[in-house]
Write an enzyme that holds these catalytic residues in place. Structure first.
Site, mmCIF file in Angstrom:
data_model
loop_
_atom_site.group_PDB
_atom_site.id
_atom_site.type_symbol
_atom_site.label_atom_id
_atom_site.label_comp_id
_atom_site.label_asym_id
_atom_site.label_seq_id
_atom_site.Cartn_x
_atom_site.Cartn_y
_atom_site.Cartn_z
ATOM 1 N N ASP A 397 1.031 -1.198 -0.015
ATOM 2 C CA ASP A 397 -0.001 -0.048 -0.043
ATOM 3 C C ASP A 397 0.818 1.143 0.055
ATOM 4 O OD1 ASP A 397 -2.334 1.590 0.050
ATOM 5 O OD2 ASP A 397 -3.254 0.556 1.806
ATOM 6 N N GLU A 400 2.952 4.561 -4.208
ATOM 7 C CA GLU A 400 3.385 5.779 -5.410
ATOM 8 C C GLU A 400 4.666 6.253 -5.240
ATOM 9 O OE1 GLU A 400 0.673 6.216 -3.052
ATOM 10 O OE2 GLU A 400 -0.865 5.144 -4.130
ATOM 11 N N ASP A 466 -7.729 4.362 -3.352
ATOM 12 C CA ASP A 466 -8.700 5.011 -2.712
ATOM 13 C C ASP A 466 -9.912 6.049 -3.114
ATOM 14 O OD1 ASP A 466 -7.229 3.586 -0.660
ATOM 15 O OD2 ASP A 466 -6.452 5.440 0.362
#
Length: 692
Positions: A397, A400, A466
């Protein structure tokens, strides 16, 4: 001056070194270096050894002009120093831009394009196709220009949260963000594939009059172009040079259960037991973030997970459920091992100000995943605390990475300035897991929130990020998922129902769960996840216990009617599992996406190029999701010269036409090719008995 070698040519003029390689089947790689300084970085591409058999064939050379070929693709450098690419039949695929050109249409009108050129316009624009501007840091601001056919359609480029399938006339940021995966490979309706092989931060504009790739800071222009007889060949060519996904284990093709978040072993086992009692075999259950005491320690918090090895053993041996563990690339300044990161130089640096990249649970900074030593250090902790107790699958998670502020010009990696290399970040984390888990008897699958070109070879399973829990957000996902597949990432999934919000008691949200679940059954991975409302109070005031948890998110959490429908579709998923596994084998062998646009399978059907929010799951099954609240029918175009069978009614429909198809709450339109009905006998029997 042009120098010719076995598998590449070089042209030097003024301050530019231009190099064109035969790189893979029917493909060229083009690189341009300012100041003639060659930098040998392959970025998304596999090493040269993988493509050494491809040779340059020189067809013609006259002075500074040259025509070369590699299989089905031809390239011409003309006297303007411009490159034009042609297919086997001499049709222009793509041409670098230096001036406008005129196209004569049948009605005599003139337009700008690249289809049939009749004359040059005299131009005083003084634009270059490959432009460098020094930024005084050893790198350059660059713009690369191509002529644009206004009628061209462009697909791929990864995950962007908009509703567009055809990316013509869009402008896209070349950067990773939460819910955005920049994978700069696209396929064109003109029958070529194009990879922008530069991991820096920039943007691309697919305008009517020009295509521009702009980079803020880089040392080279680098792109790869391919062609083939069809789009499947283009997918194969791309996978050959960037890598192929591992083979997805069949046991992972069932339901993945997740929520924000299970806080103790008791909560995990309670959910798994409930599914088991209902006769539902889970594939995975997620142990989400803040199961750790501090970020960067990569271990269970003993206060809430006292004997994790017993939990893992029970999940795997008693219930045959794989635990998937969330790991973040963040490090807290008060972690027990924070000084290890400082001593090793394992953290992302900043060019100015205080090094602070995210605030959650404490003061945090990001691991530098482009640093091999940092990857080795973190993997050793993961191996000791997770892998050794039987955890085989990981959820990367915030990959990025999820900066609090996306000031890319302020971050500096081991691989270079973030402006030059930031898109390598998620691939670095994926590579760490892949290298650590890649064993002969284990296929690596890593759920990840970011991915750049080539991520597929590390077992990247991208997901929607998300996004909002709404029909509006759902409307963006179908076309987005198709573009991810075209961009060369065959594995992709969504949070069923979206991530942010959603009250299980809300009637509209319950319908959203049904429609999203129905769609996800016909996707690579079926995954329940989301931050449902209302939140529960934290278990304690410190460590992982200080974080709240969302409302229940299991299939029985939304009322009896919803559960009954979801259970039916879980049985549908079981009936097509063998079919999905064959699609996974195709992805592993040839790089083909599982979810395919209609034109991918029916390129000669002109209407198929216009249809959105409808897709083929493999080559035999067509799915038309219902994406709006209280909609109970939709128009469905059935492509090609085929007969299609409605799985609920067994009604046959001729292809090449649009039909209004009923879609009561328990159904979404799904059709099978009549010629393939024999593959789906169990599915059709179950649907006939359960839905009618």
């Amino acid at each position: 001056m042009i120098n010719i070698y076995d598998n590449y040519i070089e042209k030097k003029y003024d301050n530019e070194l231009l190099r064109i390689d035969a790189w893979g089947k029917d493909s060229f790689r083009v690189r341009s270096f300012a100041d003639r300084k060659f930098h040998d970085n392959n970025f998304a591409l596999l090493d040269r050894e993988e493509n050494s058999k491809n040779k340059i064939e020189v067809l013609n050379q006259s002075g500074e002009e040259i025509t070369i070929r590699n299989g089905k693709i031809k390239a011409v450098i003309d006297h303007r120093d411009r490159i034009t690419f042609y297919d086997n039949e001499g049709k222009i695929l793509l041409r670098e831009y230096i001036r406008l050109r005129a196209v004569k249409h049948d009605d005599g009108a003139e337009d700008v394009g690249t289809v049939e050129f009749t004359k040059d316009f005299n131009s005083t624009l003084k634009l270059k196709s490959r432009e460098f501007k020094a930024n005084y840091g050893g790198a350059f601001e660059t713009t690369t220009r191509f002529e644009s056919d206004p009628n061209e359609k462009i697909f791929g480029m990864g995950q962007y949260q908009h509703e567009f399938l055809n990316l013509k006339n869009t402008k896209l940021e070349l950067a990773q963000r939460n819910s955005q995966m920049s994978i700069p490979f696209y396929m064109s309706s003109l029958n070529y594939g194009f990879l922008w092989n530069n991991p820096g931060i920039g943007e691309v504009t697919f305008a009517k009059n020009i295509t521009e790739w702009y980079m803020k800071s880089t040392k080279s222009i680098d792109y790869w172009i391919t062609t083939g007889d069809n789009l499947k060949e283009i997918s194969k060519n791309y996978a050959d040079v960037t890598g192929k996904v591992p083979l997805m284990p069949k046991k992972l093709l069932g339901l993945w259960q997740s929520k924000l978040r299970y806080r103790t072993p008791e909560e995990v086992l309670e959910v798994v037991k409930e599914y088991d009692e209902k006769g539902i075999q889970l594939s995975t259950i997620a142990i989400d973030y803040f199961h750790w005491p501090k970020q960067g320690e990569y271990r269970f918090d003993n206060d809430f997970w006292p004997e994790p090895e017993k939990l893992i053993s029970e999940l795997k041996e008693k219930y045959d459920v794989e635990p998937i563990i969330s790991i973040w690339p963040t490090v807290q300044s008060d972690a027990e091992n924070y000084n290890d990161y400082l001593e090793g130089g394992y953290l992302i640096n900043v060019n100015r100000g205080v090094r602070l990249t995210m605030l959650i649970q404490g003061t945090t900074v990001f691991l530098d995943t482009t640093n091999p030593e940092a990857r080795e250090y973190v993997w050793n902790r993961i191996k000791d605390n997770y892998k050794k107790i039987g955890i085989d699958y990981y959820w990367v998670d915030v990959a990025e990475p999820g900066y609090a502020v996306y000031d890319f010009d302020n971050y500096r990696y081991d691989s270079g300035q973030a402006l030059e290399t930031a898109n390598l970040y998620p691939n670095g984390f994926l590579k760490m897991v892949y290298d650590g888990m890649n064993e002969k008897d284990h296929s690596v699958v890593t759920l990840v929130r970011g991915a750049w070109a080539g991520a597929q070879k590390y077992g990247a399973l991208g997901w929607s990020g998300d996004i909002d829990s709404s029909f509006e957000a759902f409307n963006n996902q179908v076309n987005t998922g198709l573009n991810v597949g075209i961009a060369g990432l065959p594995w992709w999934t969504t949070d069923i129902g979206g991530f942010h919000g959603g009250n299980p008691k809300d009637p509209e949200f319950r319908e959203l769960i049904i429609r999203w679940f129905q769609y996800s059954v016909f996707s690579p991975i079926l995954r329940m996840h989301g931050d449902r409302l209302p939140h529960s109070a934290p278990l304690s005031n410190s460590g992982g216990g200080s974080m709240p948890t969302g409302a229940p998110n299991e299939i029985w959490s939304f009322g009896k009617e919803v559960e009954e429908i979801l259970v039916k579709y879980l049985h549908v998923r079981e009936k097509i599992k063998d079919y999905i596994y064959k699609l996974m084998e195709e992805a592993h062998k040839d790089g083909l996406p599982l979810m395919r646009t209609l034109f991918y399978e029916f390129p000669d059907d002109k209407k198929a190029w216009e249809v959105e929010n409808t897709y083929l799951f493999g080559e035999d099954m067509l799915v038309a999701p219902i994406m709006n609240y209280q909609h109970r029918e939709r128009d469905v175009y059935l492509p090609g010269d085929q007969v299609w069978v409605n799985i609920y009614t067994n009604t046959e429909y001729e292809g090449g036409r649009t039909y209004k198809v009923e879609a009561p709450l328990q159904e979404i339109p799904v059709f099978i090719k009549k010629s393939s009905v024999h593959k789906f006998k169990e599915l059709l029997k179950f649907v006939n008995e359960s839905f009618n």
